[in-house]
Design an enzyme around this catalytic site. Structure first.
Site, PDB file in Angstrom:
ATOM      1  N   LYS A   1       0.816  -1.214   0.000  1.00 43.94           N
ATOM      2  CA  LYS A   1       0.000   0.000   0.000  1.00 43.94           C
ATOM      3  C   LYS A   1       0.859   1.278   0.000  1.00 43.94           C
ATOM      4  CE  LYS A   1      -4.208  -1.761   0.156  1.00 43.94           C
ATOM      5  NZ  LYS A   1      -3.974  -3.183  -0.043  1.00 43.94           N
TER       6      LYS A   1
HETATM    7  C1  LIG Z   1     -10.201  -2.568  -1.876  1.00 40.75           C
HETATM    8  C2  LIG Z   1      -9.645  -3.309  -0.700  1.00 40.75           C
HETATM    9  N1  LIG Z   1     -10.456  -3.602   0.323  1.00 40.75           N
HETATM   10  C3  LIG Z   1     -10.020  -4.244   1.415  1.00 40.75           C
HETATM   11  C4  LIG Z   1      -8.704  -4.644   1.534  1.00 40.75           C
HETATM   12  C5  LIG Z   1      -8.300  -5.432   2.739  1.00 40.75           C
HETATM   13  O1  LIG Z   1      -7.195  -4.960   3.401  1.00 40.75           O
HETATM   14  P1  LIG Z   1      -6.223  -5.973   4.202  1.00 40.75           P
HETATM   15  O2  LIG Z   1      -5.504  -6.784   3.183  1.00 40.75           O
HETATM   16  O3  LIG Z   1      -5.335  -5.052   4.961  1.00 40.75           O
HETATM   17  O4  LIG Z   1      -7.073  -6.796   5.080  1.00 40.75           O
HETATM   18  C6  LIG Z   1      -7.808  -4.345   0.513  1.00 40.75           C
HETATM   19  C7  LIG Z   1      -6.396  -4.707   0.631  1.00 40.75           C
HETATM   20  O5  LIG Z   1      -5.728  -5.264  -0.137  1.00 40.75           O
HETATM   21  C8  LIG Z   1      -8.294  -3.689  -0.655  1.00 40.75           C
HETATM   22  O6  LIG Z   1      -7.484  -3.434  -1.684  1.00 40.75           O
END
Ligand SMILES: Cc1ncc(COP(=O)(O)O)c(C=O)c1O
Length: 387
Positions: free
Chosen positions: A199
């Site tokens: 990110k």
């Molecule tokens: C659009 C979106 N929603 C939710 C998430 C979930 O985040 P995490 O991987 O930190 O749980 C991500 C992460 O990749 C994402 O790109």
């Protein structure tokens, strides 16, 4: 060198020997210093770094309340609970997203109802969402996909008109700005950022829920910590909760990353501009939508759509042979095995999403990508596409 066995001949050294990786976090001395200080402090969880990171993040965004959690997914789960989701509810969301934005609804027994995406922004629109609303719909969960701002003014109006709750998935959109100048995530809605290693800002794993008011923050702070209110006694719990805490080392990493956020965002924008210039004349290739009407993308990934009639997976293989990593990004959620089996989704339901998902691939993209690496990627892509 030889231990008695024949050695295979060395392959000829090639300029493409080291693959250009898809993503690489920027971490330096400041991150090392803060993480080490924290490690040596002996306070590894629920310590001072947590509030320090939350406050610094909230300040950067221009909001008052933020709650750090262990991932974006955990944040989405807590945000929809705080919004008031109930089992059996329908929630309108996008099929073109990372699966977590739909999965979080299933954790609460709610049903994600998808609508098709806009071909330019790749986000769902308030108009498409309105058509998907039924009398069981209680909420809206738009996603700012690939960092491009969704039409939040439109979603806010729709939510107000139809008495629906609204949670923004801002996981990919740190640094994005709406047409009215407000940063993505800072409009007073529940919004959730993610800090996975690829990110714009990373805490290795982690996330942040932006809370519209102190009551929402209090609830989320409690639910991330097994349902214990901050002022409650040790091991007393007044509601159901989870372990969605963000540890002190991750918070320290986040504090250090925030200090260099503008520079990292500028680095991503620089690489995106290089790609944009170098790929502009590739016939049939669709590039990420340019910013429009004052909206600004928070650059997260660089995703192109291969020309009509070109096999995306062949392109990925051809890139790999030329030492360039790329990935199909993103597959349509409704066509994933679990979603097909659980909800009976079929191809053809959301034609724009399906077409984009079939043709999309993410190219190497991070703030430190050098100009010669971009050139190598572009050369490999042109060769793979034969144009
Ligand atoms: C659009 C979106 N929603 C939710 C998430 C979930 O985040 P995490 O991987 O930190 O749980 C991500 C992460 O990749 C994402 O790109």
């Amino acid at each position: 060198m030889s231990e008695g066995r024949a050695q295979p001949a060395e392959p000829a050294a090639s300029p493409t020997a080291t693959p250009v990786p898809l993503a690489r976090p920027v971490v330096g001395e400041r991150e090392e210093q803060l993480v080490l200080e924290t490690l040596r402090s002996g306070r590894l969880a629920l310590g001072p770094r947590l509030a320090e990171f939350e406050d610094a993040f909230a300040r950067r965004l221009g909001v008052e309340h933020a709650s750090a959690v262990s991932s974006g997914t955990a944040g989405l789960h807590l945000a929809i609970r705080a919004a008031g989701v109930e089992p059996g509810d329908e929630v309108v969301t996008t099929p073109f997203s990372f699966v977590a934005s739909a999965n979080c609804l299933l954790y609460e027994g709610a049903r994600p109802v998808f609508c098709d995406i806009d071909r330019r922004t790749l986000n769902i629109t308030p108009e498409a969402a309105a058509d998907a609303i039924t009398d069981r719909t209680t909420g809206l969960l738009p996603v700012h996909i690939f960092g491009y701002p969704s039409d939040m003014a439109g979603f806010e109006q729709l939510a107000a008109d139809r008495a629906l709750w609204l949670v923004e998935d801002t996981c990919e959109a740190l640094g994005g700005v709406h047409a009215d100048g407000r940063p993505v995530g800072a409009r007073g809605n529940l919004a959730v950022f993610a800090f996975y290693a690829n990110k714009q800002l990373t805490t290795a794993e982690g996330g942040m829920v932006i809370c519209p008011d102190p009551a929402a923050k209090e609830r989320i702070d409690s639910e991330r910590n097994q349902g214990r209110a901050p002022d409650m006694g040790w091991l007393d719990h007044d509601r159901l909760g989870f372990n969605y805490r963000l540890d002190e080392l991750s918070c320290a990493l986040g504090v250090a990353q925030l200090e260099r956020l503008e520079q990292m965002l500028a680095g991503r924008a620089r690489v995106a501009a290089l790609y944009g210039e170098a790929l502009a004349d590739v016939d049939g290739l669709t590039l990420p939508a340019a910013d429009d009407g004052g909206e600004r993308r928070g650059w997260f990934v660089y995703v192109v759509q291969v020309p009509e009639g070109v096999d995306r997976d062949d392109t990925i293989r051809a890139l790999r042979e030329r030492g360039v990593d790329s990935k199909p990004y993103l597959p349509a959620i409704h066509l994933m095995t679990f979603y097909r089996e659980r909800f009976g989704h079929r191809e053809g339901e959301f034609p724009v999403c399906e077409d984009v998902a079939r043709r999309s691939l993410a190219l190497p993209f991070h703030p430190g990508l050098r100009e010669d690496e971009v050139e190598r990627v572009v050369g490999a892509l042109r060769a793979a596409l034969g144009r």
